[in-house]
Design a protein around this motif. Structure first.
Motif, short mmCIF file in Angstrom:
data_model
loop_
_atom_site.label_atom_id
_atom_site.label_comp_id
_atom_site.label_asym_id
_atom_site.label_seq_id
_atom_site.Cartn_x
_atom_site.Cartn_y
_atom_site.Cartn_z
N TYR A 64 0.84 -1.20 0.00
CA TYR A 64 0.00 0.00 0.00
C TYR A 64 0.88 1.26 0.00
N ALA A 65 1.92 1.24 0.81
CA ALA A 65 2.85 2.38 0.87
C ALA A 65 3.53 2.59 -0.47
N LEU A 66 3.97 1.49 -1.09
CA LEU A 66 4.65 1.57 -2.39
C LEU A 66 3.70 2.10 -3.46
N ALA A 67 2.44 1.68 -3.41
CA ALA A 67 1.43 2.13 -4.37
C ALA A 67 1.24 3.64 -4.27
N ALA A 68 1.23 4.16 -3.04
CA ALA A 68 1.06 5.61 -2.84
C ALA A 68 2.22 6.39 -3.44
N VAL A 69 3.42 5.86 -3.31
CA VAL A 69 4.60 6.54 -3.84
C VAL A 69 4.61 6.49 -5.37
N CYS A 70 4.12 5.38 -5.94
CA CYS A 70 4.18 5.16 -7.39
C CYS A 70 2.92 5.61 -8.13
N PHE A 71 2.06 6.39 -7.50
CA PHE A 71 0.87 6.91 -8.14
C PHE A 71 -0.12 5.81 -8.56
N VAL A 72 -0.08 4.66 -7.90
CA VAL A 72 -1.04 3.59 -8.19
C VAL A 72 -2.28 3.83 -7.34
N PRO A 73 -3.48 3.90 -7.95
CA PRO A 73 -4.71 4.12 -7.19
C PRO A 73 -4.89 3.06 -6.11
N GLY A 74 -5.22 3.50 -4.91
CA GLY A 74 -5.32 2.56 -3.79
C GLY A 74 -6.71 2.09 -3.48
N VAL A 87 -13.44 -4.74 8.89
CA VAL A 87 -13.52 -3.28 8.93
C VAL A 87 -12.49 -2.66 9.87
N VAL A 88 -12.41 -3.14 11.09
CA VAL A 88 -11.54 -2.52 12.10
C VAL A 88 -10.06 -2.67 11.74
N TRP A 89 -9.61 -3.91 11.59
CA TRP A 89 -8.19 -4.12 11.29
C TRP A 89 -7.84 -3.66 9.88
N GLY A 90 -8.76 -3.84 8.96
CA GLY A 90 -8.52 -3.39 7.59
C GLY A 90 -8.31 -1.88 7.53
N SER A 91 -9.13 -1.14 8.27
CA SER A 91 -9.00 0.32 8.31
C SER A 91 -7.66 0.73 8.91
N LEU A 92 -7.26 0.02 9.96
CA LEU A 92 -5.99 0.33 10.62
C LEU A 92 -4.81 0.08 9.67
N TYR A 93 -4.82 -1.06 8.98
CA TYR A 93 -3.71 -1.39 8.09
C TYR A 93 -3.65 -0.45 6.88
N ALA A 98 -1.11 3.89 4.07
CA ALA A 98 -1.30 5.17 3.38
C ALA A 98 -0.45 6.27 4.00
N THR A 99 -0.34 6.26 5.32
CA THR A 99 0.44 7.28 6.01
C THR A 99 1.94 7.13 5.69
N ILE A 100 2.42 5.89 5.70
CA ILE A 100 3.83 5.65 5.36
C ILE A 100 4.11 6.08 3.92
N GLY A 101 3.24 5.66 3.00
CA GLY A 101 3.42 6.01 1.59
C GLY A 101 3.34 7.51 1.36
N ALA A 102 2.36 8.15 2.02
CA ALA A 102 2.20 9.59 1.87
C ALA A 102 3.41 10.34 2.40
N THR A 103 3.97 9.86 3.51
CA THR A 103 5.14 10.51 4.10
C THR A 103 6.37 10.35 3.20
N LEU A 104 6.55 9.17 2.63
CA LEU A 104 7.68 8.95 1.72
C LEU A 104 7.56 9.85 0.49
N ALA A 105 6.35 9.95 -0.07
CA ALA A 105 6.13 10.81 -1.24
C ALA A 105 6.37 12.28 -0.88
N PHE A 106 5.94 12.67 0.32
CA PHE A 106 6.15 14.04 0.81
C PHE A 106 7.65 14.34 0.87
N LEU A 107 8.43 13.40 1.39
CA LEU A 107 9.88 13.61 1.52
C LEU A 107 10.55 13.66 0.15
N VAL A 108 10.06 12.87 -0.79
CA VAL A 108 10.60 12.92 -2.15
C VAL A 108 10.34 14.30 -2.75
N GLY A 109 9.10 14.79 -2.59
CA GLY A 109 8.76 16.11 -3.10
C GLY A 109 9.57 17.20 -2.40
#
Length: 248
Positions: A64-74, A87-93, A98-109
């Motif tokens: 999921y994190a890699l998908a966020a960095v590579c512009f792959v729709p999640g 629902v509960v564990w799925g939302s958490l994961y 998403a947060t890890i991927g978003a942070t990596l993309a933010f740092l790249v930018g």
């Protein structure tokens, strides 16, 4: 144009090179994505993750994190999390990935393009004032844009990187993803199986009600963030104008 390039300072030239590399990388990702049936690839990936048992959690978060960095729709991954983990564990994961991927993309930018942006606005006091004003209200703006589906998630990650929003505010602002994440994971859970993703999840009356809730919340967030940023920008421009008058 050629003369401008030749006369670029070493620092400016390096900034342009970084931006060019980032643009080429993004273009390559988009081209590669178009050559494959991404939805089918992601569904096959989800089936594989489901077969991994407990290890699948770590793999899912990483993908999921890699998908966020590579512009792959999640969206397929988010819906699939509801089927595989509930629902509960799925939302958490999904939120963690998403947060890890978003942070990596933010740092790249931030490290590939921020210096270039700074050079571009250095001579423009108005844009610089707006950028600084937005940075002071970064947490609120990030939260509001995360609530709105109008702002593309993957692109927004890189876009915030070239602003002065602090990393701390950016990461904390990811809590704005929680409502949408829970709702989409819940919609996915209604499918019952990965093979039914995109079919029963679209026709179920319950799923449609949830989708309408997402749209309404997103619309409200979009209006609020638009008005809020406009007010911040107007205030920054007014302060700049007053400073110019005082100096004049």
């Amino acid at each position: 144009m050629l003369e401008k390039i030749v006369n670029l300072k070493p620092q400016s030239f390096r900034s342009w090179v970084k931006v060019a590399i980032a643009a080429i990388a993004i273009a390559l990702v988009i081209i590669v994505a178009k050559q494959f049936n991404i939805q089918q690839v992601l569904q096959n990936t989800l089936l594989w993750i489901q077969s991994l048992g407990a290890t699948g959690v770590i793999v899912f978060i990483g993908i999921y994190a890699l998908a966020a960095v590579c512009f792959v729709p999640g969206s397929i991954l988010t819906l699939g999390a509801g089927v595989i983990f509930g629902v509960v564990w799925g939302s958490l994961y999904v939120f963690i990935g998403a947060t890890i991927g978003a942070t990596l993309a933010f740092l790249v930018g931030r490290y590939l393009a921020r210096s270039w942006v700074s050079n571009q606005i250095a001579e423009n006091t108005k844009f610089k004032a707006i950028d600084e004003a937005v940075s002071r209200e970064g947490l609120k703006i990030v939260v509001l844009t995360r609530l709105s589906p109008i702002f593309p998630f993957n692109l927004l990650n890189y876009a915030f990187g070239v602003t002065q929003v602090s990393l701390k505010d950016y990461v904390l602002g990811c809590i704005g993803m929680i409502p949408g994440t829970i709702m989409y994971v819940y919609i996915g859970s209604l499918a019952g199986s990965l093979a039914m993703l995109g079919a029963s999840t679209q026709t179920s009356p319950e799923a449609q009600r949830v989708q309408w809730i997402i749209r309404i919340v997103g619309l409200i967030a979009t209006v609020v963030v638009t008005l809020y940023v406009t007010r911040i920008a107007r205030k920054a421009l007014q302060q700049t104008a007053n400073l110019d008058q005082a100096q004049g």
